[in-house]
Every structure is written in C-alpha cells, then in structure tokens.
Design a protein around this motif. Structure first.
Motif, PDB file in Angstrom:
ATOM      1  N   PHE B 137       0.855  -1.192   0.000  1.00  0.00           N
ATOM      2  CA  PHE B 137       0.000   0.000   0.000  1.00  0.00           C
ATOM      3  C   PHE B 137       0.886   1.235   0.000  1.00  0.00           C
ATOM      4  N   PRO B 138       0.587   2.223  -0.842  1.00  0.00           N
ATOM      5  CA  PRO B 138       1.437   3.432  -0.863  1.00  0.00           C
ATOM      6  C   PRO B 138       1.312   4.202   0.456  1.00  0.00           C
ATOM      7  N   LEU B 139       2.460   4.501   1.042  1.00  0.00           N
ATOM      8  CA  LEU B 139       2.477   5.243   2.303  1.00  0.00           C
ATOM      9  C   LEU B 139       1.858   6.625   2.165  1.00  0.00           C
ATOM     10  N   PHE B 140       2.048   7.209   0.974  1.00  0.00           N
ATOM     11  CA  PHE B 140       1.571   8.584   0.794  1.00  0.00           C
ATOM     12  C   PHE B 140       0.064   8.683   1.007  1.00  0.00           C
ATOM     13  N   SER B 141      -0.666   7.597   0.664  1.00  0.00           N
ATOM     14  CA  SER B 141      -2.111   7.614   0.892  1.00  0.00           C
ATOM     15  C   SER B 141      -2.429   7.766   2.369  1.00  0.00           C
ATOM     16  N   PHE B 142      -1.641   7.095   3.203  1.00  0.00           N
ATOM     17  CA  PHE B 142      -1.859   7.232   4.653  1.00  0.00           C
ATOM     18  C   PHE B 142      -1.547   8.659   5.109  1.00  0.00           C
ATOM     19  N   TYR B 143      -0.471   9.201   4.547  1.00  0.00           N
ATOM     20  CA  TYR B 143      -0.137  10.591   4.895  1.00  0.00           C
ATOM     21  C   TYR B 143      -1.293  11.522   4.531  1.00  0.00           C
ATOM     22  N   LEU B 144      -1.825  11.322   3.322  1.00  0.00           N
ATOM     23  CA  LEU B 144      -2.914  12.193   2.871  1.00  0.00           C
ATOM     24  C   LEU B 144      -4.100  12.129   3.820  1.00  0.00           C
ATOM     25  N   ILE B 145      -4.437  10.895   4.225  1.00  0.00           N
ATOM     26  CA  ILE B 145      -5.581  10.738   5.127  1.00  0.00           C
ATOM     27  C   ILE B 145      -5.314  11.458   6.443  1.00  0.00           C
ATOM     28  N   ALA B 146      -4.091  11.328   6.942  1.00  0.00           N
ATOM     29  CA  ALA B 146      -3.741  12.006   8.189  1.00  0.00           C
ATOM     30  C   ALA B 146      -3.812  13.516   8.020  1.00  0.00           C
ATOM     31  N   ILE B 147      -3.263  14.013   6.901  1.00  0.00           N
ATOM     32  CA  ILE B 147      -3.271  15.465   6.675  1.00  0.00           C
ATOM     33  C   ILE B 147      -4.707  15.980   6.577  1.00  0.00           C
ATOM     34  N   GLY B 148      -5.548  15.231   5.842  1.00  0.00           N
ATOM     35  CA  GLY B 148      -6.946  15.639   5.695  1.00  0.00           C
ATOM     36  C   GLY B 148      -7.638  15.738   7.042  1.00  0.00           C
ATOM     37  N   CYS B 149      -7.414  14.749   7.903  1.00  0.00           N
ATOM     38  CA  CYS B 149      -8.049  14.772   9.220  1.00  0.00           C
ATOM     39  C   CYS B 149      -7.493  15.907  10.073  1.00  0.00           C
ATOM     40  N   LEU B 150      -6.182  16.119   9.991  1.00  0.00           N
ATOM     41  CA  LEU B 150      -5.577  17.224  10.742  1.00  0.00           C
ATOM     42  C   LEU B 150      -6.163  18.563  10.321  1.00  0.00           C
ATOM     43  N   ILE B 151      -6.367  18.707   9.010  1.00  0.00           N
ATOM     44  CA  ILE B 151      -6.915  19.970   8.522  1.00  0.00           C
ATOM     45  C   ILE B 151      -8.333  20.163   9.047  1.00  0.00           C
ATOM     46  N   GLY B 152      -9.087  19.074   9.080  1.00  0.00           N
ATOM     47  CA  GLY B 152     -10.434  19.172   9.638  1.00  0.00           C
ATOM     48  C   GLY B 152     -10.405  19.622  11.085  1.00  0.00           C
ATOM     49  N   PHE B 153      -9.496  19.044  11.852  1.00  0.00           N
ATOM     50  CA  PHE B 153      -9.369  19.382  13.262  1.00  0.00           C
ATOM     51  C   PHE B 153      -8.948  20.839  13.425  1.00  0.00           C
ATOM     52  N   PHE B 154      -7.962  21.227  12.635  1.00  0.00           N
ATOM     53  CA  PHE B 154      -7.444  22.597  12.691  1.00  0.00           C
ATOM     54  C   PHE B 154      -8.542  23.607  12.328  1.00  0.00           C
ATOM     55  N   LEU B 155      -9.316  23.303  11.284  1.00  0.00           N
ATOM     56  CA  LEU B 155     -10.391  24.210  10.883  1.00  0.00           C
ATOM     57  C   LEU B 155     -11.455  24.308  11.973  1.00  0.00           C
ATOM     58  N   TYR B 156     -11.735  23.150  12.593  1.00  0.00           N
ATOM     59  CA  TYR B 156     -12.714  23.156  13.677  1.00  0.00           C
ATOM     60  C   TYR B 156     -12.279  24.125  14.782  1.00  0.00           C
ATOM     61  N   LEU B 157     -11.009  24.011  15.176  1.00  0.00           N
ATOM     62  CA  LEU B 157     -10.507  24.903  16.227  1.00  0.00           C
ATOM     63  C   LEU B 157     -10.544  26.353  15.772  1.00  0.00           C
ATOM     64  N   LEU B 158     -10.099  26.577  14.545  1.00  0.00           N
ATOM     65  CA  LEU B 158     -10.008  27.945  14.036  1.00  0.00           C
ATOM     66  C   LEU B 158     -11.389  28.609  14.038  1.00  0.00           C
TER      67      LEU B 158
END
Ligand SMILES: Nc1ncnc2c1ncn2[C@@H]1O[C@H](COP(=O)(O)OP(=O)(O)O)[C@@H](O)[C@H]1O
Ligand SMILES: [Mg+2]
Lengths: 233, 285
Positions: B137-158
């Motif tokens: 499985f490409p690792l980058f896909s996991f990174y993308l999923i993590a980044i997407g979730c982080l952005i959601g969390f960050f936007l929620y806080l913002l």
C-alpha cells in the motif's frame, strides 16, 4: 429659550435612499447627553431607515451627521460602531448562531459596563450564557441584545423597537432596564410604537410620517392627541 | 473479488477523498463567507501544484515546497479578492461567475506560458509503501488521510475556538449586526480568501505525488469541488467532509465493480443524494 444642551448626536437634513427611491426627506434630530430620545411613527414611515442611516448602512446624500462633535457622515458602519455608537436592530441584536457567551465576548470593550455588571443587574442573563442566540425567546433576546450593547460600553445606545412583539409584562421589564441605564447617564435613541412605553421612558419625542419629522418636542409639551393621531393605524 | 483489493481501493478512495476535501472545504468556506462561488478556486489548485514543482526544483525539499507554494497561492488568492472579486460582492451572480471564470482563463494561460502544455511529473519522492495482507500500500495515501483529518481538526478549532472564527460566524449569521459591533468585513473577506486559496493550493501541491500537473487540472478539480460542495450543502464544512468521503470512496470501490462507469460515479451519487435531499446533506433551505 432653553439653555443650549450639549448634543451627543446631531442629524442635519438627512436624505436617505434605497436605490432610486428616496425614503427620508430632510430629517433633523438630535440627542443630548444623558437623554432618551424617542423616534416614533407607524410602520413603514422610515424609523429603521433613520437609525441605519446614522450607522452608515444606508445610502444618503447632502446631509451631515455629527457624533460627539465628529463628522461621521462618510464613515463606515464598523468605524462608527468603534466610536461608541452602538446599534441594536429590531430583530434583537443577538447573533443567532453564536452562544450568548460568545455574543458577549465578541462585543466586549473596556469600560464601566462589564459582564459582572450585567449579571448583577440582569441576573437572568447568567443562566442563558450557554444557549445559542437563536434559541432565546423574544424577551430574552431583547435583554441579551441590550446587555451585549452595554458591553461595548457605548457613548450612545441606538435601539430599534425595543418593545416590539413582547408581552406587556416583558415590555415593563425592558422599560425598567432602560430607565435604569438612563440613571447611569447613558444617552439613548430609541424608536417604538408603544405609547405607554415611550411615555415612561422618553425625555423628548420626534414624530415621523412619510419619511419626515412632523412634530417634535419634550414629552410634556407634545399634546397626547397629536401623538396618538400619528401612531393610530 | 479479493478482500485485499477491496481494502486497497478503499484506501485509494479515502486518499482521493482527502484531496477533494482539502480543496472543496476551501471553496465552500470562501463561498460561505463572501457568497461568491469562485471558479478560479480550481486555478489556485493548479497553481499550488506548479508552484510546488518550481520550489521543489529550487530547494529539493518537498514539505518546504508544499508549505511555501500553499502560502504563495493564499497570497495570490487575496490579491485576486482585493484587486477584483471584492468589487463584485454587490453585483448579480452572473457578473461574479464571469469574473471568476475570466480568472480561470488568465491563470491557465499563465501556466501554459511558464510551464508549457505538457503534463509535468514530480520527481519520485521515494516515500515508499507498506506491506499489509500480502499487498503493498502506498504510504503517501496514509499521509494524505492524516493530513486531511488534521486539517479538519485545525479548521474546527479555528472556526469554533478563535476570535477570528467567532467574527466569521457572526458575520455569516448577521452581517449588519456584525458591522454594528465594530467588525470590519473587508478584513474578514480577505483573510477568509487567504485561507480558502491556501487550501486549494495545498490540495494541488499534495496531488503531485499521485498525478502530474497539467494546465487542465484546475477544471477537473473544480467540477469535483462543486459536486462535493453542492452535495454537502453550500457553505457547509461538515457537509464538504462527508461528501468528499462519499465521492472518493464511491469512486475507489466503484472502480472495482463498474470500471466502465468510473467517470460517471460522482454525478450519479450527486444525483441520487439531491433527489433525496435537494438542499444537500447538511444544507439548509
Ligand atoms: N431594503 C429596502 N429596500 C427598499 N425599500 C425599503 C427597504 N427597507 C425599507 N424600505 C422602505 O422604506 C420605507 C421605510 O421603512 P422603515 O425605515 O423600515 O420604516 P419603519 O422602521 O418606520 O417601519 C418603507 O416604505 C419600506 O418599504
Ligand atoms: Mg422599523
């Protein structure tokens, strides 16, 4: 002649427009320091438009508006608000999708009126802090709206139809709140159509019809029949 | 169908979903604040990719290039908003559409001029793969999923925990009252546009390890963003997240079962949802 009173707000020859249609025709009015001035008249005569013109929210021409001696005619609403001219619209003056607490946090400016002042004088507000503005009853919204306005530490409080749509007991409560604030020395410009409410509060009255001031004077010198005539439907 | 293939396609679907999410949340957010539907949002995505390529060839550092490119695109977004788009806020919607569509054409030509029409690949980053269930499985896909979730969390806080977010929510709910509270709407429009364009640029930058940059990439993504935005409810952030997941996963899994239909899947899903809920999943009428 009365001695010249110091005005906090002076409106001269106000003409206001929505697009091409002129709504206000040379409206003159003033509010003295510490005074409660009422702008009254039937629905649709131009009361809200007058308040919004003062706040810089409506297109106006060839007129002058002075607030504490400064010409604010060309200023933007947020600049006018920051000078201490606080407007509470007829829908209550509370952001519906913010909690009451957030409403307060957003409005708070340093000064005499603090959250503690609000909780002390209007204790029921404390119990509303966690609620969204949109979930308040009409009376609660009014009270929270006025509290929010106070927390901006206004030099002049402009309130559109504070008694509109409220049950008589609540109207009396709001009148009590406003007369308490008058005792604190706060200047106010309010519009309304509820005669007992106006009579209980106002020092001076301007009567508006068709976008013009028809009669004005102190509460004592205006004949009751004249006021009733302009308020009657 | 083998189970590993299903998991693999799910992963692929989730990672493209995250790209859709990052881009479309920017679109739906700027729309929610300014009420202008910005066609050029796709161009910002494209610029994000090309800026990343340029910065990467200068620095050789992918993370640095992604961040730098996104910030640059955010700045381009603010310049467009302050220089042009803000003058259309009070104009009828067709003027706004023509204006932002004009920007699309301009940016496409700019990219053609500097980078040509041939798609440009990112040199391999060597991010690699992980082996699970006998498959890589490409690792980058996991990174993308993590980044997407982080952005959601960050936007929620913002949006929910900062004064800026409070002002944004206040302005969306009652513009007049917001100005009467001393909030300067121009500052909020400009900063909201920065954030929205930044996210578009970030999406473009993060698409590079998956697909090549080309002058047409903006049009492709803007269509997906529109689908996601409409499906989730215009201006609704939670809706953008859920719809991105639905579209991304439907595409990923759909590719297994209806390989001939992959192009049509997003539209079919959108149509199905709008039939049930015309205002979008979280939309208000
Ligand atoms: N946004 C608007 N656009 C056009 N006309 C308006 C608008 N708002 C109010 N009016 C018109 O302006 C006049 C005065 O309205 P308003 O100031 O709201 O009166 P009042 O507050 O005394 O009830 C009315 O004839 C109304 O129809
Ligand atoms: Mg009115």
């Amino acid at each position: 002649m009365m001695p010249e009173r110091e005005n906090i707000l002076t409106v001269e020859r106000l003409k206001a427009f929505y697009g091409k249609s002129q709504i206000l025709f040379d409206v003159d009015l003033s509010v003295g320091k510490g005074e409660i001035v009422a702008l009254i008249g039937r629905n649709g005569v131009g009361k809200t438009t007058t308040l919004m013109s003062i706040m810089g929210m409506v297109e106006k021409r060839d007129c002058r508006i002075l607030f504490e001696g400064e010409d604010i005619t060309e200023r933007k609403p947020y600049q006018i608000a920051r000078m201490g001219l606080t407007f509470i619209p007829d829908r209550g003056g509370v952001f519906p999708n913010l909690t009451v607490e957030e409403n307060f946090a957003l409005s708070l400016r340093e000064g005499y009126f603090t959250p503690d002042y609000v909780f002390e004088h209007f204790p029921q507000v404390r119990g509303l802090l966690k609620r969204k503005g949109g979930q308040l009853s009409g009376g609660e919204r009014r009270l929270v709206g006025i509290s929010r306005g106070l927390l901006t530490n206004p030099r002049l409080l402009v309130i559109d139809e504070p008694s509109e749509g409220l049950a008589p007991a609540i109207v009396r409560e709001i009148a009590g709140v406003l007369s308490h604030l008058k005792k604190e020395g706060l200047s106010m410009l309010i519009t309304d159509q509820n005669l007992p409410f106006i009579m209980a509060l106002a020092d001076r009255i301007y009567i508006m019809d068709n976008g013009q001031i028809k009669v004005s004077g102190s509460k004592e010198e205006l004949p009751r029949e004249v006021i009733e005539k302009y308020l009657a439907v | 169908m083998r189970f590993e293939s299903l998991i693999f396609q799910l992963l692929v679907g989730l990672s493209t979903a995250m790209l859709y999410w990052i881009v479309s949340v920017g679109l739906t957010f700027t729309f929610g604040v300014t009420r202008v539907l910005n066609f050029a949002h796709g161009s910002f995505y494209m610029l994000g990719a090309y800026f990343t390529l340029a910065l990467h060839s200068l620095t050789g550092n992918f993370v640095l290039s992604v961040v730098g490119a996104s910030l640059l695109v955010g700045t381009v977004g603010v310049l467009c908003e302050r220089g042009l788009i803000r003058f259309s806020y009070l104009l009828p919607v067709p003027f706004q559409l023509v204006l932002t569509f004009g920007l699309v054409l301009v940016f496409e030509d700019v990219v053609r001029f500097f980078w040509g029409t041939v798609p440009k690949m990112m040199p391999s980053l060597g991010i690699g793969t992980v082996k699970m269930m006998g498959r890589r499985f490409p690792l980058f896909s996991f990174y993308l999923i993590a980044i997407g979730c982080l952005i959601g969390f960050f936007l929620y806080l913002l949006i929910n925990r900062t004064k800026w977010g409070m002002m944004i929510r206040a302005m969306i709910s009652d513009y007049e009252l917001a100005t009467a509270t001393g909030i300067n709407p121009e500052v909020l429009y400009a900063t909201a546009f920065f954030l929205g364009s930044f996210l578009a640029g970030l999406g473009g930058a993060l698409s590079l390890p998956i697909s090549a940059a080309s002058p047409g990439m903006g049009e492709h993504i803007i269509i997906y963003s529109f689908i996601v935005t409409v499906m989730g409810g215009l201006g609704n952030i939670k809706g953008a997240f859920v719809s991105s997941l639905i579209i991304g996963v439907a595409e990923g899994i759909g590719a297994l079962y209806f390989a001939d239909l992959t192009m049509a899947i997003p539209y079919l899903v959108l149509a199905a949802i709008l039939v049930v809920k015309p205002e979008g999943i979280f939309g208000e009428v």
